[in-house]
Design a protein around this motif. Structure first.
Motif: not given
Length: 433
Positions: A199-208, A399-404
């Motif tokens: 969920l974090a990887a999928l939604t970090y961009f729209p949430l920030f 955010l690409w770092y925590p997503i990766g």
């Protein structure tokens, strides 16, 4: 300062491993996730209390006094907690399973060697690190620390307002640590942790991006109407990774990108084929950068910063978020969602780690992957994200770092980490290898 922080980290390493192991070995089978979740819930509740203490302390004095000496007051006040903690430790006894091992003479005399020198145990340690705690660490830091940094530094929300919204979200999410810990006793630790990473990887961009919209809509509008463009020769631009400020980046490109990134401003990059000073275009104005290694660099830096600030003001970029335009309920909801991912990955993790290792080496074996996952993968998040943002120019690209890392943990965790919630770790002869 680095030496003191290392000592602090070593102390924390001993504290967490001991607390999680102690509670896990006392917990009843089938309720281990619930009981250890109270240890996990203490962390966000402690952060809530620290934010509350900071806000109260700041409200009791002016900004000058707080910066000069007031920031020490909370640290001095924490000495009372130290006294209480020492008293509590003096009342505790070792867990029954540990006492049984000691009576039988089966304790490890070299837990470090047994944990990391034997291939079977080392494999478990590495699986725990890359398949569990690395992703948990970046989700933790993103939801609770990077989000606060993004609010105060990028979106320029004043500290008291940002701390207040963070405190409300933290207080609301604390019960969910207990909920997900208890749920892990029913459905397993691994599924909850993996879903949290996904969920974090999928939604970090729209949430920030939503944080920007609700916390500083004026900044969002300025970025759309007057985009910033950095023109420079690509060979003049460095990757601005500098965790301890030991390197000076002095090229005109580095000076320009460093200033914009620290100001939390998005920009696009235009490559120049010829060598020369970098320039920044803001709306209709162009500001030339400078050589940070030149003899007059100090004066040039002041000139550059003054011209940039003037151009930003002319283009409608706000110096800080307008309090009347901050949609605080929506910001709190977004922060709560980010922190709920933390609760999913962090609530069951103590039970999961305790169940991965035999009693003789449980304390040592679970402590290393936990603190490397949090300290290295999570702790480097601000520095790595800043370098990524400075290179790309997009404030969200960090955010690409925590997503990766979260996706790495998801992949390794799903295929290689075993679910162990039914292991009876209170048995002296248990072996989960």
């Amino acid at each position: 300062m680095i030496g003191l922080r290392l000592l602090q980290g070593l102390a924390l390493g001993g504290e967490y491993g001991a607390a999680a192991t102690y509670v896990a070995e006392y917990a009843q089978n089938g309720r281990r996730g619930l009981y250890t979740a109270w240890v996990q819930a203490a962390a966000p509740f402690g952060l809530f209390l620290s934010l509350l203490v900071i806000v109260v302390t700041r409200s009791c004095m002016d900004e000058v006094a707080f910066e000069a000496w007031g920031w020490r007051v909370p640290f001095l006040g924490s000495m009372a907690l130290l006294v209480v903690s020492i008293w509590m430790r003096m009342q505790l006894h070792e867990s029954p399973v540990f006492e049984a091992l000691r009576e039988e003479g089966r304790l490890s005399i070299a837990p470090v060697r047994d944990s990391f020198g034997q291939s079977g145990n080392l494999k478990l340690v590495l699986l725990a690190l890359f398949g569990l705690t690395a992703g948990q660490g970046v989700v933790w830091y993103t939801g609770q620390f990077y989000a606060l940094f993004f609010l105060t530094q990028t979106l320029r929300v004043d500290n008291d307002t940002a701390y207040g919204m963070m405190a409300i979200a933290l207080l609301c999410v604390v019960p969910f640590y207990i909920f997900f810990g208890a749920l892990s006793d029913r459905v397993g630790r691994k599924p909850i942790i993996m879903v949290g990473c996904l969920l974090a990887a999928l939604t970090y961009f729209p949430l920030f991006q939503a944080l920007t919209h609700y916390a500083n809509p004026t900044l969002q509008e300025a970025q759309n109407t007057a985009p910033i463009v950095v023109s420079a020769n690509a060979q003049d631009c460095s990757f601005l990774f500098n965790p301890i400020e030991s390197v000076r980046f002095t090229s005109s490109c580095d000076e320009a990108k460093s200033y914009l990134s620290k100001a939390g401003l998005s920009y696009s990059n235009q490559n120049l084929e010829v060598n020369g000073l970098a320039s920044i275009q803001i709306g209709d104005r162009v500001v030339r950068s400078f050589d940070g290694a030149a003899s007059d660099a100090k004066w040039q830096r002041l000139r550059f910063q003054s011209e940039i600030q003037s151009a930003l003001k002319q283009a409608g970029y706000p110096t800080k978020a307008n309090p009347s335009m901050i949609n605080q309920p929506m910001v709190v909801i977004i922060l709560f969602i980010l922190m709920s991912y933390v609760a999913m990955v962090y609530g069951p993790i103590a039970a999961m780690l305790a169940e991965m290792f035999p009693t003789q080496i449980r304390y040592t074996s679970m402590s290393l992957p936990y603190h490397v996952g949090n300290g290295w993968f999570g702790g480097f998040l601000p520095t790595v994200s800043f370098a990524i943002v400075a290179t790309s120019g997009n404030v969200y690209d960090g955010l690409w770092y925590p997503i990766g890392v979260a996706l790495m943990t998801l992949t390794i965790g799903v295929f290689f980490v075993r679910e162990r919630r039914d292991v009876d770790i209170r048995r002296v002869d248990c072996d989960v290898m």
